[in-house]
Scaffold this motif. Structure first.
Motif, short mmCIF file in Angstrom:
data_model
loop_
_atom_site.label_atom_id
_atom_site.label_comp_id
_atom_site.label_asym_id
_atom_site.label_seq_id
_atom_site.Cartn_x
_atom_site.Cartn_y
_atom_site.Cartn_z
N ALA A 158 -3.87 2.50 -1.91
CA ALA A 158 -3.70 2.82 -0.33
C ALA A 158 -3.92 4.31 -0.27
O ALA A 158 -3.23 4.96 -1.14
N ASP A 159 -4.65 4.78 0.63
CA ASP A 159 -4.85 6.31 1.09
C ASP A 159 -3.40 6.56 1.76
O ASP A 159 -3.35 5.97 2.86
N ALA A 160 -2.87 7.59 1.28
CA ALA A 160 -1.36 7.61 1.83
C ALA A 160 -1.77 8.31 3.24
O ALA A 160 -1.10 8.25 4.26
N GLU A 161 -2.83 8.93 3.65
CA GLU A 161 -3.04 9.43 4.88
C GLU A 161 -3.64 8.60 5.95
O GLU A 161 -3.22 8.35 7.05
N THR A 162 -4.80 7.69 5.46
CA THR A 162 -5.58 6.85 6.28
C THR A 162 -4.94 5.41 6.22
O THR A 162 -5.34 4.51 7.16
N GLY A 163 -4.44 4.94 5.25
CA GLY A 163 -4.00 3.63 4.89
C GLY A 163 -5.30 2.87 4.26
O GLY A 163 -4.87 1.50 4.26
N GLU A 164 -6.37 3.24 4.42
CA GLU A 164 -7.58 2.64 3.42
C GLU A 164 -7.30 2.06 2.38
O GLU A 164 -6.72 3.02 1.47
N ILE A 165 -7.74 0.83 2.07
CA ILE A 165 -7.34 0.42 0.69
C ILE A 165 -8.93 0.39 0.07
O ILE A 165 -9.75 -0.15 0.42
N SER A 166 -8.66 0.73 -1.21
CA SER A 166 -9.81 0.64 -2.17
C SER A 166 -9.19 -0.25 -3.42
O SER A 166 -8.01 -0.36 -3.57
N ARG A 167 -10.18 -0.91 -4.18
CA ARG A 167 -9.89 -1.59 -5.02
C ARG A 167 -10.07 -0.86 -6.70
O ARG A 167 -11.24 -0.51 -6.90
N ALA A 168 -9.06 -0.69 -7.25
CA ALA A 168 -9.26 -0.41 -8.68
C ALA A 168 -9.62 -1.21 -9.69
O ALA A 168 -9.24 -2.25 -9.69
N GLN A 169 -10.69 -0.76 -10.62
CA GLN A 169 -11.25 -1.67 -11.44
C GLN A 169 -10.38 -1.56 -12.90
O GLN A 169 -9.81 -0.33 -13.18
N ILE A 170 -10.17 -2.60 -13.58
CA ILE A 170 -9.21 -2.47 -14.65
C ILE A 170 -10.16 -2.64 -15.99
O ILE A 170 -10.77 -3.88 -16.15
N PHE A 171 -10.26 -1.55 -16.83
CA PHE A 171 -11.07 -1.59 -17.95
C PHE A 171 -9.96 -2.25 -19.39
O PHE A 171 -8.91 -1.66 -19.38
N VAL A 172 -10.58 -2.95 -20.12
CA VAL A 172 -10.00 -3.32 -21.21
C VAL A 172 -10.81 -3.55 -22.51
O VAL A 172 -11.81 -3.57 -22.57
N ALA A 173 -10.10 -2.73 -23.56
CA ALA A 173 -10.38 -2.72 -24.98
C ALA A 173 -9.66 -3.25 -25.99
O ALA A 173 -8.50 -3.14 -25.86
N VAL A 174 -10.35 -4.13 -26.75
CA VAL A 174 -9.37 -4.81 -27.94
C VAL A 174 -10.05 -4.57 -29.18
O VAL A 174 -11.26 -4.88 -29.46
N LEU A 175 -9.17 -4.24 -30.39
CA LEU A 175 -9.81 -4.07 -31.67
C LEU A 175 -9.79 -5.62 -32.30
O LEU A 175 -9.02 -6.59 -31.90
N GLY A 176 -10.90 -5.60 -32.99
CA GLY A 176 -11.11 -7.31 -33.52
C GLY A 176 -9.95 -7.66 -34.31
O GLY A 176 -9.55 -9.00 -34.50
N ALA A 177 -9.61 -6.89 -35.51
CA ALA A 177 -8.77 -7.33 -36.47
C ALA A 177 -7.18 -7.56 -36.05
O ALA A 177 -6.48 -8.55 -36.50
N SER A 178 -6.75 -6.43 -35.24
CA SER A 178 -5.43 -6.26 -34.97
C SER A 178 -5.15 -7.03 -33.49
O SER A 178 -3.88 -6.93 -33.27
N ASN A 179 -5.96 -7.07 -32.60
CA ASN A 179 -5.70 -7.48 -31.06
C ASN A 179 -5.10 -6.25 -30.49
O ASN A 179 -4.68 -6.37 -29.42
N TYR A 180 -5.14 -5.02 -31.04
CA TYR A 180 -4.59 -3.91 -30.34
C TYR A 180 -5.26 -3.81 -29.15
O TYR A 180 -6.35 -3.65 -29.02
N THR A 181 -4.64 -3.53 -28.05
CA THR A 181 -5.07 -3.49 -26.64
C THR A 181 -4.96 -2.11 -25.98
O THR A 181 -3.92 -1.59 -26.06
N PHE A 182 -5.98 -1.62 -25.33
CA PHE A 182 -5.95 -0.75 -24.31
C PHE A 182 -6.49 -1.05 -23.07
O PHE A 182 -7.10 -1.80 -22.94
N ALA A 183 -5.97 -0.49 -22.05
CA ALA A 183 -6.35 -0.70 -20.64
C ALA A 183 -6.03 0.56 -19.76
O ALA A 183 -5.20 1.33 -19.92
#
Length: 360
Positions: A158-183
């Motif tokens: 939410a924009d604190a001044e105008t109240g306009e709503i935008s949508r944040a995109q969620i990036f995800v990365a996962v290592l193959g052997a350990s499943n260690y995750t980043f977002a």
């Protein structure tokens, strides 16, 4: 000949016929279609436990097994042989160049008693692997692949001044052997956001894998191609800068990036679902909240394997990653342009002069 196996409900029925009905061993054997020797074995075990029939009748299956000393051995285990740590074997196979033969030799050297032969060791491991979550088996070596994608769910900003709503995109990365995750959260899924988030993921894991597997998106590659996905120029420069290969997944082939498909689902359940009641006013604020929950996610114990994502990463993947370059990648956008008769080209609403020899 192997000993007869009998279900726990039949063992309880055997004891009921013995103590409640006072039947002979022969009649109990006929009633339950088992041998008299089996009847005698469990009656003797009940007497040796020192517990009366009333308590045995009220006991659940686990308690009854403990009282009678009939707790089953692991599948395939033989009496007197040291059972290998099959979960550790499964994790060990994720290390580069590690084989079952090597792990068997280490098991033989470390075991304090008699050990299984190599063929039996392999059979035990295969039985263990079949008991893991049923899916297409893909073996991921430590430090080999990093899978990346965007989640389908978004988070409102939410924009604190105008109240306009935008949508944040969620990036995800996962290592193959350990499943260690980043977002992390980005404003869009543009090429700049893809590569910027990927650079943050590499800094998060503190190294560079051999291969990065993104979705076959036009932001990372050119026109999607089923057989030979091509990289855009900026993406190829990113790969050269970090010394890594980027191989987009094939269109309509989710098995190419199944690790990150599962990783996205886990991030949506364990991070985004927990944030659903919170209101955010900037990407930075959302990023801090995601980072806090990400620590908890990577510390959650595995269900069937020892340790967690963080411990598996520190043990398996971290030593196998290559070092990061001294400087981060500087994003540059490329565009083909044709000079006009005034030897200027247009880019992003601005005009730039070029050598007049390029006109035409």
């Amino acid at each position: 000949m192997p000993a007869e196996r009998i279900a726990m409900h039949n063992i309880k029925e055997l004891l009921r016929l013995k103590y409640d009905c006072a039947l002979s061993h022969e009649r109990i054997a006929r009633a339950l279609s088992i041998s008299k020797g089996v009847v005698a074995k469990y009656v003797k075990a009940a007497e040796a436990s020192g517990v009366g029939w009333a308590e045995l009748a009220a006991a659940d299956e686990a308690r009854l097994r403990a009282l009678l000393g009939t707790t089953p051995r692991p599948r395939g285990a033989a009496v007197g042989y040291v059972m290998p740590d099959l979960a550790a074997v499964h994790q060990g196979l994720k290390r580069k160049n590690v084989t079952l033969a090597l792990l068997w030799e280490e098991y033989v050297q470390a075991a304090p008693g008699p050990t299984y032969q190599y063929s039996r060791f392999c059979d035990l491991y295969r039985d263990f692997a079949k008991g893991l979550k049923r899916s297409m088996r893909q073996v991921h070596r430590a430090g080999e692949k990093l899978f990346i994608d965007y989640a389908g769910d978004t988070v409102p900003i939410a924009d604190a001044e105008t109240g306009e709503i935008s949508r944040a995109q969620i990036f995800v990365a996962v290592l193959g052997a350990s499943n260690y995750t980043f977002a992390c959260a980005t404003a869009t899924q543009s090429q700049a956001d893809w590569l910027g988030a990927l650079g943050r993921a590499l800094r998060f894991i503190g190294g560079v894998p051999e291969l990065i597997v993104p979705d076959n998106t036009r932001s990372m590659g050119g026109e999607p191609d089923r057989y030979e996905p091509q990289l855009q120029r900026t993406t190829a420069e990113f790969a050269r800068h970090y010394g890594v290969a980027i191989l987009p997944a094939r269109p309509y082939k989710p098995q190419d990036k199944s690790k990150v498909e599962v990783g996205v689902q886990i991030v949506q359940r364990w991070i985004l679902a927990r944030l659903r009641h919170r209101r955010f006013f900037s990407l930075a604020e959302l990023g801090v909240a995601i980072a806090e929950l990400l620590e908890d996610l990577n510390a959650r114990p595995f269900q069937r394997l020892p340790g967690n994502r963080r411990s598996a990463f520190e043990t398996l993947e971290q030593p196998a990653l290559r070092a990061l370059p001294a400087t981060p990648f500087q994003f540059a956008q490329w565009k083909k342009a044709k000079p006009n008769i005034d030897y200027h080209v247009e880019f992003d609403g601005h005009y730039y002069s070029v050598p007049h020899a390029l006109v035409g």
